[in-house]
Design an enzyme around this catalytic site. Structure first.
Site, mmCIF file in Angstrom:
data_model
loop_
_atom_site.group_PDB
_atom_site.id
_atom_site.type_symbol
_atom_site.label_atom_id
_atom_site.label_comp_id
_atom_site.label_asym_id
_atom_site.label_seq_id
_atom_site.Cartn_x
_atom_site.Cartn_y
_atom_site.Cartn_z
ATOM 1 N N THR A 126 0.821 -1.209 0.000
ATOM 2 C CA THR A 126 0.000 0.000 0.000
ATOM 3 C C THR A 126 0.858 1.262 0.000
ATOM 4 O OG1 THR A 126 -1.518 1.260 1.411
ATOM 5 C CG2 THR A 126 -0.099 -0.293 2.525
ATOM 6 N N ASP A 127 0.285 2.344 -0.491
ATOM 7 C CA ASP A 127 1.000 3.634 -0.438
ATOM 8 C C ASP A 127 1.123 4.148 1.000
ATOM 9 O OD1 ASP A 127 -1.686 4.298 -0.038
ATOM 10 O OD2 ASP A 127 -1.773 5.796 -1.628
ATOM 11 N N GLU A 128 0.343 3.544 1.922
ATOM 12 C CA GLU A 128 0.356 4.047 3.300
ATOM 13 C C GLU A 128 1.683 3.810 4.003
ATOM 14 O OE1 GLU A 128 -3.062 3.125 5.635
ATOM 15 O OE2 GLU A 128 -4.412 3.272 3.927
ATOM 16 N N TYR B 52 -1.820 -0.699 11.099
ATOM 17 C CA TYR B 52 -1.953 -1.363 9.785
ATOM 18 C C TYR B 52 -0.764 -1.042 8.875
ATOM 19 C CZ TYR B 52 -3.263 -1.722 4.861
ATOM 20 O OH TYR B 52 -3.243 -1.982 3.521
ATOM 21 N N LYS C 279 2.326 -3.372 7.238
ATOM 22 C CA LYS C 279 2.557 -3.518 5.792
ATOM 23 C C LYS C 279 3.995 -3.099 5.455
ATOM 24 C CE LYS C 279 0.161 -4.655 2.989
ATOM 25 N NZ LYS C 279 -0.203 -6.010 2.466
#
Ligand code: NAD
Ligand code: TDX
Length: 352
Positions: free
Chosen positions: A141-143, A168, A172
């Protein structure tokens, strides 16, 4: 240090340009995974797919049921189950790893399953891939890059330092680091993609867009966190799937590719779009308390994927993609209604 770029040319010269015959898709009953399975089944029907999924409350076998027996096989199990992986992984050309605990709000309430599935689960899969020498594509994810200020002209690139905010996104980020290490240390044939926010059919009603659509259908007022000005970079899930397929089959091993489609919009704008498309007044929603640590803005620069691998998004008109998505939820209440009541109960207990 960015390990993918520091790596020796030994692995870099290799690209993954071979169509796999049999792939193992973890998390293939979740939103993005099921859309990927459906995409590969439709576009590359010669590819055999095994879906490994634990069917947590986020997983739904109904999302792929119509494909079972037609080149798609389902195995119920945990990616952390070493014995199961020993049985399952041999015979596959590639693992496409979607399985994860994926919802930020849940990770704030209870981070433990996120560490178990996202970190330990990815570790187990990497070990199985290493043992049986299987190509590994990691969905991320970009997060992992944290957030950007609203007035910052910058976007995330493959060079942006990792700076995750939530339980979260930190799990990741951890899983991405494991994948990089397994490539550099063991020469595992890996690629990683970090994608922006997906929207489209089969998304769990805990997530922003389906939550608001199904609230309106059920006569519940939509809920907007904080000041509503947080920006997400929306991409249709089918474009995510085509990008993952492109990277899986033509990406350079050891590399990371960012996936995005220039879809930056703040939450207030998206909610007003949904209300308008569904024939509601634009102010027919409730402001609710903000998410702790809420990332302000995500934005993806996908130049590398576009120039190196020639990928292009096809769903470039957000409003038309949103209309299709609204229609899908109107047409498929049997898919989402069983999870709606419990999901809203959890939110109302949190005051959201
Ligand atoms: P989701 O929550 O809808 O689906 C996750 C799936 O994984 C579910 O089917 C669940 O049953 C399964 N699963 C969970 N734990 C498991 C375990 N221990 N063993 C086997 N299966 C397990 O999530 P999603 O939105 O489809 O996201 C999938 C992946 O895509 C995640 O890795 C996420 O980080 C990534 N991603 C999602 C988005 C997005 O906007 N949805 C954007 C970028 C990246
Ligand atoms: O009811 C809501 N009201 C609201 O304002 C919900 C559920 C969310 N929000 C806001 C929070 C976010 O700014 O909407 C935005 C989107 O929220 P989510 O759908 O929870 O997505 P986000 O936290 O941005 O993360 C998603 O995109 C990246 C996926 O859930 C992740 O798995 C993916 O990595």
């Amino acid at each position: 240090m960015d390990l993918t770029h520091h790596n020796s040319s030994l692995y870099h010269i290799a690209s993954a340009s071979k169509t796999p015959e049999r792939i193992l898709v973890t998390g293939g009953c979740g939103f993005a995974g099921a859309n990927f399975v459906r995409y590969v089944h439709a576009m590359h029907p010669e590819v055999n797919i095994t879906v490994l999924d634990l069917l947590t409350p986020a997983g739904n076998l109904e999302s792929i049921k119509s494909l079972l027996g037609d080149g798609v096989e389902f195995v119920h199990g945990d990616i952390r189950d070493e014995a199961l992986l020993d049985h399952l992984v041999p015979g596959h050309d590639a693992i496409v790893h979607y399985a994860a605990e994926s919802h930020n709000d849940n990770s704030i309430a209870n981070p433990e399953p996120f560490v178990k599935t996202n970190v330990e689960g990815t570790f187990r899969l990497l070990e199985a891939a290493r043992k049986y020498d299987v190509r590994f594509h990691h969905i991320s994810t970009d997060e992992v890059y944290g957030d950007l200020a609203l007035d910052d002209p910058a976007k995330f690139t493959e060079e942006t330092p990792y700076h995750p905010s939530s339980p979260y996104s930190s799990t990741k980020a951890s899983s991405d680091m494991l994948v990089r290490a397994w490539h550099r240390t063991y020469g595992l044939r890996t690629t990683i993609s970090n994608c922006s926010n997906n929207y489209g059919p089969y998304q769990h009603v805990e997530k922003f867009i389906p939550r608001q659509i199904t609230n309106i259908i059920e006569g519940i007022r939509p809920k907007l966190y904080g000041d509503g000005l947080n920006v997400r970079d929306w991409i249709h899930t089918e474009d995510h799937s085509s990008a993952v397929w492109t990277i899986l089959t033509t990406g350079r091993l050891g590399e990371t590719y960012l996936i995005g489609a220039n879809g930056e919009r703040n939450n207030l704008t998206v909610l007003r779009d949904i209300l308008r498309v569904m024939g509601q007044p634009e102010d027919a929603f409730d402001w609710v308390k903000d998410r702790p640590g809420h990332d302000r803005r995500y934005a993806i620069d996908s130049t590398k994927l576009q120039t190196e691998l020639g990928w292009r998004p096809t769903h470039t008109d957000f409003e038309s993609g949103l209309r299709q998505t609204v229609q899908w939820y109107i047409d498929n209440p049997q898919w989402w209604r069983p999870m709606k009541h419990d999901t809203e109960l959890v939110y109302s207990r949190r005051g959201q």
